[in-house]
Design an enzyme around this catalytic site. Structure first.
Site, short mmCIF file in Angstrom:
data_model
loop_
_atom_site.label_atom_id
_atom_site.label_comp_id
_atom_site.label_asym_id
_atom_site.label_seq_id
_atom_site.Cartn_x
_atom_site.Cartn_y
_atom_site.Cartn_z
N ILE A 17 -5.17 -5.21 -5.67
CA ILE A 17 -6.27 -4.37 -5.59
C ILE A 17 -6.57 -3.53 -6.72
CG2 ILE A 17 -6.66 -2.23 -4.15
CD1 ILE A 17 -5.06 -3.17 -1.77
N SER A 123 -1.55 3.70 3.48
CA SER A 123 -1.75 2.61 4.44
C SER A 123 -1.75 3.02 6.06
CB SER A 123 -0.35 1.77 4.47
OG SER A 123 -0.24 1.09 5.48
N TYR A 147 8.43 1.20 5.11
CA TYR A 147 7.23 1.29 4.39
C TYR A 147 6.21 2.29 4.67
CZ TYR A 147 2.65 -0.30 2.82
OH TYR A 147 1.44 -0.42 2.22
N LYS A 151 4.85 5.95 2.87
CA LYS A 151 3.43 6.29 2.45
C LYS A 151 3.31 7.81 3.30
CE LYS A 151 1.89 2.77 0.41
NZ LYS A 151 1.55 2.80 -1.09
#
Length: 331
Positions: A17, A123, A147, A151
């Protein structure tokens, strides 16, 4: 009066990205400073450009971060993080070290250096299992994996830092990033991909023997999971708009970045077979724990606050742009 060139710092800038965003920044005459340790970054994604500068180092290393921030960029984009949800549940130490410790160090050094604008790669994993779809930004954040939790912690930390120090931030909640640069500027493959589309491409290119479909008995039209895929060029555009929003309006923003359309696993595979002309063997196996049947975004807030919409995130553009890179591979 001479025009002052904008400057941007990008952590993880040799990654999938980050490299697409850098291509757009350079086209807009922004000077970029990249910090990457090449744990997953690809050296094919480095740019030979007068306004491109690489600092090889780790976001968890205070000396590397200070050297990176010594250039005093107007805005910092943060992509240096681990991102496999399943892995985070079996190796949480890796995720607390990289995603929490590394990001917190970066934010602390940012504030000490007096750099006021931060674009965070968040996310949709912060939401966890959907209580309703499409998912909007008011949906409760109850991450289903570690995960997603990392975030969420950083989002909350940024809110506190903004309140206490004046740091301005954009938290961009991605859905499923896919595709390759439609202009062909980025050709380096994503390292160790975990997502459906690159794995489909690897099977089409002969790098894998088959695709595993995790369950075909979901409550969806064809029985396979439905997800929201967002083209990496659309993601890049959103990051540029977020940068401009922070620098001009000086307001925080938290938005979903998704196409607002769901594509099933079978739809992706069928479309890929047509576009690549390859058989793409696929085998149905058991469901993965924690996979919701359908997950897609409302991006109305991004449209309202950033004037952003997905433009190239239909299935054919996603697959065509990826196949243009993968078909060059000799298995």
């Amino acid at each position: 009066m001479a025009h002052k060139r904008k400057t941007a710092g990008i952590t993880g800038g040799a990654g999938y990205i980050g490299s697409h965003i850098i291509a757009d920044l350079l086209e807009r005459d922004v000077e970029v400073f990249v910090l990457d340790n090449f744990s997953t970054g690809n050296r094919r994604n480095l740019f030979e450009h007068a306004h491109y500068h690489l600092i090889e180092g780790d976001v968890r290393d205070p000396n590397a971060v200070q050297a990176f921030l010594a250039h005093r960029p107007d805005v910092v984009f943060h992509f240096a993080a681990s991102k496999a949800a399943g892995e985070s549940m079996v190796d949480p130490v890796k995720y607390s070290d990289n995603n929490l410790r590394g990001t917190l160090l970066l934010i602390e050094e940012l504030v000490k250096a007096g750099i006021g604008s931060f674009v965070f790669s968040s996310s949709a994993a912060v939401y966890g299992d959907p209580q309703y779809i499409p998912l909007d930004e008011k949906h409760p954040r109850i991450p289903a994996n570690f995960y997603g939790y990392t975030k969420m912690v950083i989002e909350d930390t940024l809110e506190w830092y903004s309140r206490l120090t004046g740091l301005r931030y954009a938290s961009l909640r991605y859905f499923n990033a896919a595709g390759y640069d439609v202009k062909g500027r980025v050709r380096g493959l994503e390292n160790q991909p975990q997502n459906l589309l690159p794995i489909v491409m690897e099977v089409a290119a002969g790098m894998r023997s088959e695709l595993q479909i995790f369950g075909d008995d979901y409550d969806t039209p064809d029985g396979t999971c439905i997800r929201d895929y967002i083209h990496v060029n659309d993601l890049a555009t959103a990051h540029i708009l977020a940068m401009e929003h922070l620098l001009e309006k000086r307001e925080n923003v938290t938005v979903n970045l998704g196409s607002e359309k769901g594509l099933s696993v079978k739809e992706i595979v069928e479309q890929a077979r047509i576009i690549t002309g390859r058989p793409i063997p696929a085998r149905v196996v058991g469901r993965r724990p924690g996979d919701p049947a359908a997950l897609y975004a409302s991006a109305a807030k991004a449209a309202a606050e950033l004037n952003w919409r997905a433009e190239v995130s239909d299935a054919s553009k996603l697959i065509e742009s990826m196949w243009s890179v993968y078909r060059e591979i000799k298995p």
